[in-house]
Design an enzyme around this catalytic site. Structure first.
Site, PDB file in Angstrom:
ATOM      1  N   LYS A 196     -37.898 -40.179  80.383  1.00 48.84           N
ATOM      2  CA  LYS A 196     -37.311 -38.799  79.910  1.00 48.84           C
ATOM      3  C   LYS A 196     -37.768 -38.509  78.665  1.00 48.84           C
ATOM      4  O   LYS A 196     -38.196 -39.268  77.745  1.00 48.84           O
ATOM      5  CB  LYS A 196     -35.959 -39.088  79.983  1.00 48.84           C
ATOM      6  CG  LYS A 196     -35.308 -39.814  79.142  1.00 48.84           C
ATOM      7  CD  LYS A 196     -33.615 -39.924  79.354  1.00 48.84           C
ATOM      8  CE  LYS A 196     -33.069 -40.729  78.206  1.00 48.84           C
ATOM      9  NZ  LYS A 196     -31.610 -40.920  78.284  1.00 48.84           N
ATOM     10  N   TYR A 202     -39.865 -29.359  45.953  1.00 52.64           N
ATOM     11  CA  TYR A 202     -38.735 -28.294  46.295  1.00 52.64           C
ATOM     12  C   TYR A 202     -37.259 -28.942  45.599  1.00 52.64           C
ATOM     13  O   TYR A 202     -37.177 -30.155  45.858  1.00 52.64           O
ATOM     14  CB  TYR A 202     -38.490 -27.959  47.879  1.00 52.64           C
ATOM     15  CG  TYR A 202     -39.281 -27.270  48.317  1.00 52.64           C
ATOM     16  CD1 TYR A 202     -39.569 -25.883  47.710  1.00 52.64           C
ATOM     17  CD2 TYR A 202     -40.087 -27.648  49.360  1.00 52.64           C
ATOM     18  CE1 TYR A 202     -40.767 -24.999  48.532  1.00 52.64           C
ATOM     19  CE2 TYR A 202     -41.170 -26.594  50.105  1.00 52.64           C
ATOM     20  CZ  TYR A 202     -41.359 -25.633  49.535  1.00 52.64           C
ATOM     21  OH  TYR A 202     -42.055 -24.692  50.154  1.00 52.64           O
TER      22      TYR A 202
END
Length: 365
Positions: free
Chosen positions: A35, A255
């Site tokens: 999955k 940042y």
């Protein structure tokens, strides 16, 4: 030329991990759980490779199963969440899918569809309270499925909530509840074991196990790596140094300028970021390797890039050197820990941006 971010997937490692799961529970048949795009490893490629050996595959929903059939996969496929619409039962019959079932709507729609299903896995809610029927009504569900004449075999299934914590008694309580339900029903095959249960718990013999994360060489336990458990990690995520620059002591990077150089050193910029699936919340000092040498994250993760320093300040990264982000000597479980998450999440949230390369016996496919 292409952006140098590559997820290298070792298909032989996945096959060996599947065989190892079966060795641990030798009386059981085993699903290969593929999955979520085989936990980010590529469901079509992985399933094609395993198709001739597995007892069956397991996916979350019918669209994942259809993609495997369209790719030529012939083994049985189980829908772990069952069907979402009554019309899907006809597709299950057409393509030979097996399905989980956990409520009266699914049961009524199956009977109304008149579809013939080889195996139905009745989900029992043994304590996780997510999906499944209670033990008192499980016998009536089994009887209805058998009396319909549409189902070849009914398997009783449950899912453990705490199997990854061997000190927690919840798994034993769930097993007790499960066995009580089996006694009410009578002789019925069982499917209870996820990766953690396969590796650490005693589970019913002769049924079906469901190895998922362990197939990909990743540990289901927080305190230990897959490699330490005898698994072979299947994915190596790697990129390259695309820029370097000297930093002076006190220079700040990225940042928010959160990284401050403790001394003069060379800073490397690497082509990977949260837009690729690398965790944005990875803390400074998250481990990686440059040219086989220890390195670590320096500064906040950007969408497309990270900045990195060598752990040994005497080493100097160079343009074009390979950077291993996880895999090999950089366990994905350790990277996940620095990001406040688990290995499952890192590999399953990979985006479409990395180039995937599949190998077998170290030969490129």
């Amino acid at each position: 030329m292409a952006r140098p971010l590559t997820a290298t997937v070792d298909l032989d490692a996945i096959l060996q991990n599947y065989r190892y799961a079966k060795k641990l529970q030798p009386t059981c048949k085993a699903f290969a759980v593929v999955k979520s795009n085989a936990y980010g490893h590529g469901a079509v490629e992985v399933s094609r490779y395993l198709d001739e050996e597995v007892d069956a595959f397991a996916v979350a929903a019918i669209e994942e199963a259809m993609a495997l059939r369209d790719a030529g996969v012939t083994s049985p496929i189980l829908l772990l969440e069952g069907v979402f619409e009554g019309s899907e039962w006809a597709l299950c019959e057409q393509y030979g899918f097996w399905s989980a079932l956990e409520n009266t709507q699914q049961l009524d729609e199956l009977v109304a569809s008149r579809a013939k299903i080889e195996k139905v896995f009745l989900k029992l809610d043994s304590g996780m309270h997510r999906l499944g029927v209670e033990k008192e009504v499980a016998p009536s569900f089994v009887s209805a499925l058998k009396d319909s004449g549409q189902v070849g075999e009914v398997v009783l299934m449950t899912h453990f909530s705490c199997a990854d914590d061997v000190s927690d008694l919840t798994t034993m309580q769930q097993l007790t509840y499960f066995e009580q339900a089996r006694q009410l029903i009578g002789d019925i095959p069982a499917s209870v074991a996820n990766s953690a249960a396969i590796m650490k718990w005693s589970v019913p013999e002769g049924g079906w196990i469901r190895p998922g994360i362990m197939l990909y060489g990743i540990s289901p336990f927080a305190e230990v790596s897959g490699r330490a458990l005898g698994l072979r990690p299947a994915m190596t995520l790697s990129s390259k140094v695309i820029s370097t620059r000297p930093l002076k002591k006190g220079d700040r990077v990225g940042y928010g300028l959160g990284y401050v150089a403790a001394e003069d050193h060379i800073l490397a910029t690497v082509a990977v970021g949260y837009g690729d699936g690398y965790p944005r919340h990875a803390e400074k000092d998250t481990p990686l390797q440059i040219d086989g040498k220890p390195a670590c994250l320096a500064g906040r993760v950007s969408m497309d890039m990270i900045t990195v320093r060598m752990q040994d300040f005497a080493d100097k990264p160079a343009m074009g050197q390979e950077v291993v982000l996880w895999g090999g000597e950089v366990p994905v479980e350790e990277v996940a820990d620095y990001a406040g998450t688990i290995g499952y999440e890192l590999v399953t949230r990979m985006t479409a941006r990395p180039h995937y390369r599949y190998i077998r016996d170290s030969d490129s496919l």
